[in-house]
Write a protein that holds these residues in place. Structure first.
Motif, short mmCIF file in Angstrom:
data_model
loop_
_atom_site.label_atom_id
_atom_site.label_comp_id
_atom_site.label_asym_id
_atom_site.label_seq_id
_atom_site.Cartn_x
_atom_site.Cartn_y
_atom_site.Cartn_z
N UNK A 7 -4.74 -23.44 97.03
CA UNK A 7 -4.12 -24.74 96.76
C UNK A 7 -5.18 -25.82 96.87
N UNK A 8 -5.09 -26.79 95.97
CA UNK A 8 -6.06 -27.87 95.90
C UNK A 8 -5.48 -29.13 96.52
N UNK A 9 -6.33 -29.93 97.15
CA UNK A 9 -5.85 -31.20 97.70
C UNK A 9 -5.41 -32.11 96.55
N UNK A 10 -4.22 -32.72 96.71
CA UNK A 10 -3.66 -33.53 95.63
C UNK A 10 -3.70 -35.01 95.98
N UNK A 11 -3.42 -35.85 95.00
CA UNK A 11 -3.48 -37.30 95.18
C UNK A 11 -2.36 -37.78 96.09
N UNK A 12 -2.50 -39.01 96.59
CA UNK A 12 -1.49 -39.59 97.46
C UNK A 12 -0.15 -39.76 96.73
N UNK A 13 -0.23 -40.10 95.45
CA UNK A 13 1.01 -40.25 94.66
C UNK A 13 1.74 -38.93 94.55
N UNK A 14 1.00 -37.84 94.34
CA UNK A 14 1.62 -36.52 94.24
C UNK A 14 2.17 -36.08 95.59
N UNK A 15 1.46 -36.44 96.67
CA UNK A 15 1.97 -36.10 98.00
C UNK A 15 3.30 -36.80 98.26
N UNK A 16 3.39 -38.07 97.87
CA UNK A 16 4.62 -38.83 98.06
C UNK A 16 5.77 -38.23 97.27
N UNK A 17 5.49 -37.84 96.04
CA UNK A 17 6.52 -37.24 95.19
C UNK A 17 6.99 -35.91 95.76
N UNK A 18 6.04 -35.15 96.28
CA UNK A 18 6.36 -33.86 96.87
C UNK A 18 7.25 -34.03 98.09
N UNK A 19 6.91 -34.98 98.95
CA UNK A 19 7.70 -35.22 100.16
C UNK A 19 9.12 -35.63 99.85
N UNK A 20 9.30 -36.40 98.79
CA UNK A 20 10.64 -36.84 98.40
C UNK A 20 11.51 -35.64 98.00
N UNK A 21 10.90 -34.67 97.32
CA UNK A 21 11.66 -33.50 96.85
C UNK A 21 12.02 -32.56 98.00
#
Length: 390
Positions: free
Chosen positions: A234-248
């Protein structure tokens, strides 16, 4: 040529680099194997068993380290009680094979290079079909995933399976696995065997079929960026992607009885997957087991090495889970090492063929130089950080 097995001095390390069965195979190949006295005791392999396999038991720590051509370990070199480092005991020109955490602690690689040691880091074995038998990260992660579920089972104040009794029906526990690498997949399989309902999440869409094949539901988050490294991690992702992931994933965490987090990025702090707000929404009595605790944890409430109760939720941050099952962990690690040594040893001598992609990737220091550009970058970043502090 002498192949030596060192006794681990790290307090929480119970594994040993070779077990008697693998020693016997090496001895049959005409290789001389030294084992430090007591090296296998904490993994339940006696000195007598090693001697029966053809090894020579060495009580003098300095002799074993100082005369070995290949020194085998599990954990990185440690500082001894007498104040000396184990690195200082290695002879110039020898080969050290061990977990070395070269991206997380690049100073070790620097010191090994200065010592003129050829260091082979087991973390750097490439994730390829040809290297599968040498992939110690995977063999040990499988144990961690298995044990994490057993820890959660013991801590959860509920049954895992569905039960129909005269007193009524018990619903199965809901388990949410975050990260579907080797540890996550083993956790899924173990939780399913225990009868729970399992959901799993991973930022890599390619693992969806593997998750489903084990009987779990895959929670998918579509991201507009690459989520997998060339090595399959797994690759480190952007802060925007982290936020989207947490919401889901927040809703799935809220409904879970057990959450097991496994997400780690080599050489970096573990990504935050479970916020304090998410923990606060979980049902009292629920359990979180954070396999990534050693790298800082995937959960905001994790305290590495400790079990805590926060807002009625038990958060467990185990350290070095594979060491808690030292018999099979040592057996698998020993197999990884012996498979690797088949590449390194030709005609009873060490032959580092850097045209071989496995040796080229895993050998991080040689002839006084650091060979990995990633480790050099990590050292530079560390120098910048230390300069800023000073």
């Amino acid at each position: 040529m002498k192949i030596a097995v060192a006794r681990e001095i790290e307090v929480c390390e119970r594994r040993v680099a070779l077990i008697p069965d693998t020693v016997a195979r090496l001895v049959k190949q005409g290789l001389e194997v030294w084992v430090e006295a007591g090296a296998g005791e904490r993994a339940f392999f006696s000195d007598a068993a090693y001697e029966a396999a053809g090894a020579t038991i060495i009580a003098d720590n300095s002799k074993l380290w100082g005369e070995a051509d290949i020194l085998l370990k599990v954990s990185p070199p440690q500082e001894r009680e007498d104040g000396r480092s184990e690195i200082d005991l290695l002879k110039a020109g020898s080969v050290l094979i061990s977990f070395l955490n070269p991206l997380g602690n690049p100073v070790v690689a620097k010191r090994l290079a200065e010592r003129q040691v050829s260091a082979v880091a087991m973390e750097m074995i490439p994730r390829t079909t040809r290297a599968q038998s040498m992939d110690a990260l995977s063999s040990q992660a499988s144990i961690a995933g298995y044990k994490a579920v057993l820890i959660a089972t013991a801590a959860l104040p509920k049954y895992f399976p569905m039960l129909t009794t005269a007193a009524g029906t018990i619903a199965p526990a809901k388990v949410f696995i975050m990260g579907a690498g080797v540890a996550g997949l083993q956790a899924i399989a173990t939780a399913r065997r225990l009868g729970s309902v399992v959901e799993a999440f991973d930022i890599r869409p390619a693992v969806k079929e593997e998750v489903q094949s084990l009987g779990a539901k895959f929670v998918e988050v579509k991201l507009d960026e690459e989520t997998t490294t060339s090595g399959g991690y797994a690759k480190e992702i952007s802060e925007a992607s982290k936020q989207r992931t947490q919401e889901v994933v927040a809703q799935h965490i809220k409904n879970a009885d057990v959450v097991i987090t496994t997400a780690q990025v080599p050489g970096k702090k573990a990504p935050l997957l479970v916020t304090q707000e998410m923990v606060a929404q979980m049902k009292p009595g629920s359990v979180i087991v954070d396999i990534a605790a050693e790298q800082g944890g995937n959960c905001a409430c994790t305290d590495p090495g400790k079990d805590i109760v926060w807002n009625g939720i038990t958060i467990i941050g185990p350290i070095n889970l594979p060491s808690s099952m030292p018999v099979h962990a040592s057996q698998l690690y020993a197999k990884n090492l012996t498979s690797l040594m088949q590449l390194l040893i030709k005609d009873k001598a060490v032959h580092l063929d850097f045209a071989d992609d496995i040796i080229d990737a895993a050998c991080i220091t040689h002839a006084g130089e650091i060979r990995s550009s990633r480790i050099k970058e990590a050292l530079q970043a560390l120098d910048v950080q230390q300069s800023a502090v000073s």
